[in-house]
Design a protein around this motif. Structure first.
Motif, short mmCIF file in Angstrom:
data_model
loop_
_atom_site.label_atom_id
_atom_site.label_comp_id
_atom_site.label_asym_id
_atom_site.label_seq_id
_atom_site.Cartn_x
_atom_site.Cartn_y
_atom_site.Cartn_z
N PHE A 208 27.43 23.78 93.55
CA PHE A 208 26.96 22.55 94.52
C PHE A 208 25.57 22.48 94.31
CE2 PHE A 208 30.66 23.87 96.62
CZ PHE A 208 31.45 22.66 96.94
N GLY A 209 24.74 23.40 93.96
CA GLY A 209 23.19 23.38 93.82
C GLY A 209 22.32 22.97 94.83
N SER A 210 22.89 22.62 96.05
CA SER A 210 21.97 22.21 97.17
C SER A 210 22.92 22.49 98.42
CB SER A 210 21.61 21.07 97.29
OG SER A 210 22.66 19.87 97.77
N LEU A 211 22.02 23.18 99.31
CA LEU A 211 22.94 23.30 100.86
C LEU A 211 23.51 22.04 101.46
CD1 LEU A 211 23.04 25.30 103.05
CD2 LEU A 211 21.14 24.67 104.02
N GLU A 212 22.70 20.90 101.09
CA GLU A 212 23.19 19.55 101.75
C GLU A 212 24.84 19.23 101.10
OE1 GLU A 212 19.23 19.66 102.41
OE2 GLU A 212 20.41 20.01 100.58
N GLU A 213 24.86 19.44 99.75
CA GLU A 213 26.16 19.55 99.02
C GLU A 213 27.25 20.07 99.49
OE1 GLU A 213 27.16 17.28 96.64
OE2 GLU A 213 25.27 16.08 96.91
N ILE A 214 26.86 21.48 99.88
CA ILE A 214 27.82 22.42 100.42
C ILE A 214 28.22 21.98 101.97
CG2 ILE A 214 28.08 24.72 101.46
CD1 ILE A 214 26.25 25.78 99.20
N MET A 215 27.09 21.53 102.69
CA MET A 215 27.55 21.06 104.11
C MET A 215 28.57 19.66 104.11
SD MET A 215 23.90 21.84 105.59
CE MET A 215 24.30 21.23 107.40
N THR A 216 28.47 18.85 103.21
CA THR A 216 29.16 17.59 103.01
C THR A 216 30.54 18.03 102.46
OG1 THR A 216 28.30 16.90 100.99
CG2 THR A 216 27.40 16.17 103.33
N ALA A 217 30.92 19.12 101.83
CA ALA A 217 32.06 19.36 101.12
C ALA A 217 33.20 19.81 102.40
CB ALA A 217 31.70 20.65 100.14
N ASP A 218 34.59 19.24 101.91
CA ASP A 218 35.58 19.80 102.88
C ASP A 218 36.38 20.74 102.22
OD1 ASP A 218 37.08 18.33 100.86
OD2 ASP A 218 37.39 16.60 101.68
N ARG A 219 37.49 21.08 102.77
CA ARG A 219 38.29 21.99 102.16
C ARG A 219 38.78 22.01 100.81
NH1 ARG A 219 39.21 21.63 107.70
NH2 ARG A 219 39.15 23.52 109.08
N GLU A 220 39.31 20.87 100.54
CA GLU A 220 39.98 20.44 99.35
C GLU A 220 38.75 20.55 98.44
OE1 GLU A 220 42.21 19.50 102.32
OE2 GLU A 220 40.53 18.66 102.31
N ARG A 221 37.55 20.28 98.55
CA ARG A 221 36.60 20.21 97.48
C ARG A 221 36.35 21.83 97.13
NH1 ARG A 221 34.12 21.09 93.83
NH2 ARG A 221 32.02 20.62 92.97
N PHE A 222 36.43 22.62 98.25
CA PHE A 222 36.00 23.97 98.17
C PHE A 222 37.18 24.80 97.35
CE2 PHE A 222 33.58 23.87 101.98
CZ PHE A 222 32.20 24.14 101.54
N GLN A 223 38.35 24.11 97.42
CA GLN A 223 39.41 24.87 96.83
C GLN A 223 39.53 24.42 95.31
OE1 GLN A 223 43.35 25.72 99.13
NE2 GLN A 223 42.22 24.94 100.87
N GLN A 224 38.89 23.48 95.14
CA GLN A 224 38.95 23.05 93.57
C GLN A 224 38.23 24.20 92.74
OE1 GLN A 224 37.17 19.09 93.18
NE2 GLN A 224 38.72 18.35 94.43
N ILE A 225 37.45 24.92 93.39
CA ILE A 225 36.64 25.99 92.64
C ILE A 225 37.67 27.18 92.61
CG2 ILE A 225 34.50 27.68 92.60
CD1 ILE A 225 33.34 25.50 94.78
N ARG A 226 37.82 27.79 91.29
CA ARG A 226 38.80 28.80 90.69
C ARG A 226 38.61 30.05 91.82
NH1 ARG A 226 38.85 32.86 87.06
NH2 ARG A 226 36.81 32.56 86.69
N GLU A 227 37.61 30.43 92.04
CA GLU A 227 37.67 31.53 92.83
C GLU A 227 37.58 31.78 94.43
OE1 GLU A 227 34.57 34.22 90.80
OE2 GLU A 227 34.37 32.12 90.08
#
Length: 236
Positions: A208-227
């Motif tokens: 994500f590169g920044s805290l702002e990007e992480i804070m705006t992500a939803d569950r689906e976006r997180f689960q796109q990450i393999r781990e």
């Protein structure tokens, strides 16, 4: 001999039954308390106050109760029950499988103290001088009620505390100020999000590169990450 069974509250709110023992020597070390792990373990081993038990040092470090030793003619006490309210803050106790936990989160001083200690640890924000004793004083005196309150502390606040003088207060405030420029992965690690350790924190920072990007992500976006699976995305 088990003299009492008390419940300790950990950093994440997990309630752990602990046996207070008549002091006994194990491998050259005097043991007066031993973990009972969780409520199911207490039930399975049927450990009660007044019982005679066998104690071992699990991994040669943490004392644990291996089993009860029956004593002929003993009158046993009632079975142990986990509390339905937190022994520290009085919040309702929830249950997740074998584990009981305090629902108070940072309202609970035990969880708040644990959260601050974790936040200040060397793998997180590495704040020098913020050890267990100092953290306990800050919380007990009402100076810190959230992680953010650390950054509002003044020298006047600190010199009131036992063990602090002008020099030690200045050093702690400088260390807190220096932690404002910590890397993203260490900051994420410091927040103490359930199941987010050093590795996952690094994965998130890289992705994500920044805290702002992480804070705006939803569950689906997180689960796109393999781990990252459903449980970690839920925690995030």
């Amino acid at each position: 001999v088990v003299q009492d069974i008390v419940v300790s509250v950990g950093r994440t709110g997990t309630l752990t039954p602990v046996a207070l023992l008549k002091p006994v020597e194990v491998s050259g070390v005097t043991i007066s308390r031993a973990t009972l792990h969780n409520a199911d373990e207490v039930t399975r081993k049927d450990i009660r106050i007044g019982d005679t038990v066998k104690v071992e040092r699990a991994g040669d470090v943490i004392p644990a109760i291996a089993e009860r030793v029956p004593v002929h003619g003993e009158q046993r006490s009632s079975p142990f029950c986990m509390p339905d309210h937190c022994p520290v803050c009085g919040s309702r106790v929830g249950r997740d499988g074998a584990y009981f936990y305090c629902t108070g989160q940072l309202v609970c001083s035990a969880q708040l103290k644990g959260a601050i200690e974790h936040f200040a640890s060397k793998h997180s924000l590495a704040i020098e001088g913020l050890g267990k004793k100092t953290v306990a004083q800050l919380v007990d005196e009402g100076l810190v009620r959230s992680l953010a309150d650390l950054y509002r502390l003044t020298k006047t606040d600190l010199v009131r505390l036992e063990g602090f003088a002008d020099r030690s207060a200045t050093l702690l405030l400088e260390s807190i100020a220096a932690s404002k420029t910590v890397s993203l992965d260490r900051f994420l690690m410091g927040l103490g999000i359930r199941q987010v350790g050093q590795h996952i924190a690094k994965v998130l920072a890289r992705e994500f590169g920044s805290l702002e990007e992480i804070m705006t992500a939803d569950r689906e976006r997180f689960q796109q990450i393999r781990e990252i699976g459903p449980e970690i995305s839920e925690s995030l």
